[in-house]
Structure formats: structure tokens, C-alpha cells
Write a protein that holds these residues in place. Structure first.
Motif: not given
Length: 329
Positions: A225-233, A235-244, A300-310
Motif C-alpha cells: 500500500e505504501t513505498d515504506a511497507e514494500a521496502e520493509y517486505l 528485506s526478506s528477499m534482500q536477506q536471502s540474497f545476502v545469505s546466498l 513479449d512477456e514479463i515473468i514476475v518474481a515476488c519473494s515475500i515472507f507472509d
């Protein structure tokens, strides 16, 4: 009109289980079907505690059984891990069960580290340049053209759509030469995106499968709903990439406030690079990011990746993404 689809790694979140991840995958695919997504893909990864899609064809069957119209497939099957005949039989079976809905995206990466790959293949002596030959062998089984001297049962005559995946220039060359659709993994390997799409389109040879290039590009979307909430969500993807990337893969962690600001500059730079094909924010932010990416790639097509914890937040993110694509089209 740009089609939009979903790549799901079937994440196992911290505190969760594989059965939960698989149940969430079926729910998510049903949600995508209702939102107008073209296809739902899962990817072959092995030896990773945070990804539940290792037995990719089994997961595809599970998801296809839970849905009715959306195409379901692999993004992708790592073909060097398997014999083409076994994949023809698996996906021929899926096509018999769910006719006209099965996609077979093919890649040549191992999908894991060398130790796990050795456990899968039993030998690492296979020729990495055999990938195009293996793809053509697979096509021969589906076409039932007699060239192999073997009838794949199931598999012969199956209406399975093939796609070549890539995160470098090699896949683009193979897809162009064989006249197949091409999907680029820009959601985690963006560096060669533009050059790969150029090579694919300029080297494309029409085939029985496709008379003109069909390019797909992956793009991370974390919407809220907001940029701030999306940035918070995000962080799960960002943590996963840093760990990997630091050699410590893990189950998907819950989001953390201020995560990015807590990182050393080297990790921030890594995230900026690896996640450069992303839109993180509210609807207007995502809309601008998607429009710029489509303009850049002419995909022609966008493949969406969406890594969110909840899972509920993830479904909401995809609702916003679908609204963005519908308004763009």
C-alpha cells in the motif's frame, strides 16, 4: 500487449515447513489464475532448505491439479541433471493429465553446488556443450519422429511448449538457433539482459514451434500500500540474497526494519546490482518501474518474481502487480 506470469521458488520460510510451502504454492497459483496471469512456473533447485521445488515435475502436477486454466510449468528444468527421455516421460505424463496447459522451460545450470550436482548426476563427466543436442533429442521424443528409435510413453505426441532459459548469452544463442521462446533470468542475473535479448532476436530462425522471436524477461515486484511497507517486505528477499551470496543459504527470513541501512557498502552494492531489475513500492512506483522495464526490453512477456515472507502480503503484492499490468495494456 505484454503478458505477465509468475515464477515461484516455493519458498520455505523460517518457522515453516515443506507441506506449508507446497500448500501456499497451490493457493498462490489459484490466486494468479483469478488475476489473469498467463502462466505459473516453478524452478529446479537442489540441496537448499529454503526452496521446496526440487522435484519440479511433481510440484507442477500438484499446482496444475489445484487450478483450471492457467498454464503451469518449469522455469526451469535443469536438463543436464536428467536424461531427455525421462523428462519427455514426466512432461508427457503431465500433458496427458492437464492437456494444453504444460510448459517446459529448460536451462543448463546445475541448480546447486558441485557436491549436490555429483549426488544427482553420479558423474560430472557430461559435456556441458551437449545442452542443444539434449533439447533436440527432447523435441524428437515429443514429435515422435522416429529419429531416436525410441517411443517415449508417455511423451510421444505430447503438446508441451518448450522454452529456453538463460542468465548469459549462451541460452539466447541456443533459443535463437532452435527457434524457441527465450526467457532471461534478469531477476537475479541482470548484467547481460540487453545483449542477450539482442542476440536472441537477431539470430532467431523460424521453426515449427515459433515463426517469430518471443522474448520473456524476469522482474522482481514487491508491492504494497505504501513505498515504506514494500521496502520493509523486500528485506526478506534482500536477506536471502545476502545469505546466498555469502555462502550461507537459509530459509526465507521474516522482514526486518532498516535492514538495507544496516549493511556494509559492499553488500549494498551487491544488492543494487543483483536486484537492479526490480520495482519495490506502492502501485504508482511499481507502475513506473514496470513501464520502464517494458520500454527497455520490449519483452513479449514479463515473468514476475515476488519473494515475500507472509503469504497474504504476497498475494496482495501480486494483486497490485496485476492491476499495474492491466492498466499498462
Amino acid at each position: 500487449m505484454t503478458k505477465f506470469s509468475l515464477l515461484d521458488l516455493v519458498p520455505v520460510v523460517e518457522g515453516g515447513t515443506v507441506p506449508m510451502a507446497l500448500a501456499n504454492a497451490a493457493d498462490l497459483a489459484k490466486h494468479c489464475e483469478q488475476l489473469g496471469f498467463t502462466r505459473y512456473w516453478v524452478a529446479e533447485h537442489h540441496g537448499m532448505r529454503g526452496i521446496a521445488s526440487a522435484a519440479t515435475s511433481v510440484v507442477i502436477g500438484h499446482v496444475a491439479a489445484a487450478t483450471k486454466t492457467i498454464r503451469v510449468g518449469s522455469g526451469g528444468i535443469m536438463l543436464p541433471n536428467h536424461s531427455p527421455l525421462v523428462i519427455a516421460e514426466q512432461f508427457g505424463t503431465l500433458d496427458a493429465l492437464y492437456p494444453g496447459r504444460i510448459d517446459l522451460g529448460l536451462g543448463r545450470a546445475p541448480g546447486s553446488d558441485q557436491r549436490v550436482v555429483a549426488a544427482i548426476r553420479r558423474t560430472l563427466d557430461s559435456d556441458p556443450n551437449a545442452f542443444p543436442r539434449d533439447v533436440m533429442e527432447l523435441q524428437s521424443y515429443f514429435a515422435d519422429d522416429g529419429q531416436t528409435g525410441i517411443v517415449a510413453t508417455p511423451g510421444a505426441g505430447a503438446n508441451v511448449q518448450l522454452y529456453i532459459l538463460g542468465s548469459s548469452l549462451y541460452g539466447a544463442q541456443v533459443a535463437g538457433a532452435l527457434g524457441l521462446p527465450f526467457a532471461f533470468a534478469s531477476h537475479f542475473a541482470p548484467d547481460m539482459l540487453d545483449e542477450a535479448l539482442h542476440i536472441y532476436r537477431s539470430h532467431f530462425r523460424p521453426s515449427a514451434a515459433l515463426d517469430a522471436p518471443y522474448a520473456m524477461a524476469a522482474f522482481n515486484i514487491i508491492a504494497a500500500e505504501t513505498d515504506a511497507e514494500a521496502e520493509y517486505l523486500a528485506s526478506s528477499m534482500q536477506q536471502s540474497f545476502v545469505s546466498l551470496r555469502t555462502g550461507n543459504p537459509r530459509q526465507m527470513p521474516p522482514p526486518v526494519e532498516g535492514y538495507r541501512a544496516s549493511l556494509p557498502p559492499s553488500h549494498v552494492a551487491m544488492l543494487d546490482n543483483v536486484l537492479s531489475c526490480s520495482a519495490i513500492g506502492a502501485a504508482d512506483t511499481v507502475k513506473a518501474g514496470v513501464a520502464a522495464f517494458i520500454e527497455r526490453t520490449k519483452a513479449d512477456e514479463i515473468i514476475v518474481a515476488c519473494s515475500i515472507f507472509d503469504p497474504e502480503k504476497r498475494q496482495r503484492s501480486l494483486e497490485i502487480a496485476a492491476e499495474v499490468f492491466h492498466s499498462h495494456n
